[in-house]
Design a protein around this motif. Sequence first.
Motif, PDB file in Angstrom:
ATOM      1  N   ARG A   2       0.865  -0.993   0.051  1.00 22.88           N
ATOM      2  CA  ARG A   2       0.038  -0.005   0.064  1.00 22.88           C
ATOM      3  C   ARG A   2       0.974   1.218  -0.149  1.00 22.88           C
ATOM      4  O   ARG A   2       0.493   2.364  -0.664  1.00 22.88           O
ATOM      5  CB  ARG A   2      -0.879  -0.053   1.311  1.00 22.88           C
ATOM      6  N   SER A  24      -2.747 -11.513  -6.933  1.00 21.41           N
ATOM      7  CA  SER A  24      -4.081 -11.431  -7.061  1.00 21.41           C
ATOM      8  C   SER A  24      -4.362 -12.487  -8.305  1.00 21.41           C
ATOM      9  O   SER A  24      -5.589 -12.837  -8.089  1.00 21.41           O
ATOM     10  CB  SER A  24      -4.834 -10.140  -7.433  1.00 21.41           C
ATOM     11  N   HIS A  27      -5.401 -14.966  -5.401  1.00 23.54           N
ATOM     12  CA  HIS A  27      -5.889 -14.440  -4.355  1.00 23.54           C
ATOM     13  C   HIS A  27      -6.655 -12.831  -4.433  1.00 23.54           C
ATOM     14  O   HIS A  27      -5.946 -12.103  -4.370  1.00 23.54           O
ATOM     15  CB  HIS A  27      -5.100 -14.263  -3.156  1.00 23.54           C
ATOM     16  N   SER A  29      -8.662 -11.023  -3.404  1.00 22.97           N
ATOM     17  CA  SER A  29      -8.629 -10.405  -2.171  1.00 22.97           C
ATOM     18  C   SER A  29      -7.509  -9.316  -2.055  1.00 22.97           C
ATOM     19  O   SER A  29      -7.648  -8.251  -1.654  1.00 22.97           O
ATOM     20  CB  SER A  29      -8.751 -11.175  -1.014  1.00 22.97           C
ATOM     21  N   SER A  30      -6.385  -9.743  -2.859  1.00 24.56           N
ATOM     22  CA  SER A  30      -5.286  -8.650  -3.000  1.00 24.56           C
ATOM     23  C   SER A  30      -5.708  -7.470  -3.739  1.00 24.56           C
ATOM     24  O   SER A  30      -5.178  -6.207  -3.330  1.00 24.56           O
ATOM     25  CB  SER A  30      -4.227  -9.364  -3.630  1.00 24.56           C
ATOM     26  N   ASN A  32      -9.184  -6.437  -4.124  1.00 26.04           N
ATOM     27  CA  ASN A  32     -10.443  -6.158  -3.486  1.00 26.04           C
ATOM     28  C   ASN A  32     -10.060  -5.364  -2.337  1.00 26.04           C
ATOM     29  O   ASN A  32     -10.617  -4.298  -1.915  1.00 26.04           O
ATOM     30  CB  ASN A  32     -11.199  -7.310  -2.950  1.00 26.04           C
ATOM     31  N   ASN A  33      -8.925  -5.511  -1.469  1.00 22.41           N
ATOM     32  CA  ASN A  33      -8.442  -4.923  -0.416  1.00 22.41           C
ATOM     33  C   ASN A  33      -8.055  -3.320  -0.893  1.00 22.41           C
ATOM     34  O   ASN A  33      -8.224  -2.461   0.129  1.00 22.41           O
ATOM     35  CB  ASN A  33      -7.414  -5.521   0.387  1.00 22.41           C
ATOM     36  N   VAL A  34      -7.538  -3.215  -1.933  1.00 16.78           N
ATOM     37  CA  VAL A  34      -6.959  -1.765  -2.458  1.00 16.78           C
ATOM     38  C   VAL A  34      -7.938  -1.202  -3.838  1.00 16.78           C
ATOM     39  O   VAL A  34      -7.372  -0.562  -4.446  1.00 16.78           O
ATOM     40  CB  VAL A  34      -5.500  -1.797  -2.618  1.00 16.78           C
ATOM     41  N   ARG A  35      -8.842  -2.003  -3.908  1.00 14.58           N
ATOM     42  CA  ARG A  35      -9.710  -1.503  -4.985  1.00 14.58           C
ATOM     43  C   ARG A  35      -9.846  -0.004  -5.132  1.00 14.58           C
ATOM     44  O   ARG A  35      -9.583   0.527  -6.179  1.00 14.58           O
ATOM     45  CB  ARG A  35     -10.850  -2.180  -5.098  1.00 14.58           C
ATOM     46  N   GLY A  61      -9.257  -8.833  -9.747  1.00 13.82           N
ATOM     47  CA  GLY A  61     -10.548  -8.671  -8.653  1.00 13.82           C
ATOM     48  C   GLY A  61     -11.720  -9.390  -9.124  1.00 13.82           C
ATOM     49  O   GLY A  61     -12.069  -9.790 -10.038  1.00 13.82           O
TER      50      GLY A  61
END
Length: 104
Positions: A2, A24, A27, A29-30, A32-35, A61
């Motif tokens: 990040r 990603s 995974h 979510s890699s 989705n967590n920083v979308r 994502g």
Amino acid sequence: MRRGLDDESPACRGSALLSIELLSRDHPSSVNNVRSLLHKLASGDGNAAVQRLAVLALNNGSPQRETIVLLEGMSEDDEAPAELRQTSAKVAQQLKRRQPKGRS
């Protein structure tokens, strides 16, 4: 990662985006967590390569409507570089195909 996405250096942001894209693949979510940050980089970064890498990372994502709408808008922006428009259109189409049936 990040911190890398927030860095002032395009090379650092690009490296972080490459890492997110690779992680990603297995995974989502890699992404989705920083979308929201990826949306910001894709649509407004001052470096075209960084923008394109952010678009490519969004491909891994989940197929969320706001991402598809953003990418479709970018693909129709006549002022954007052709390569970015093409990549945005391609990723938007791939995300649309992965949406659950009954959603557009």
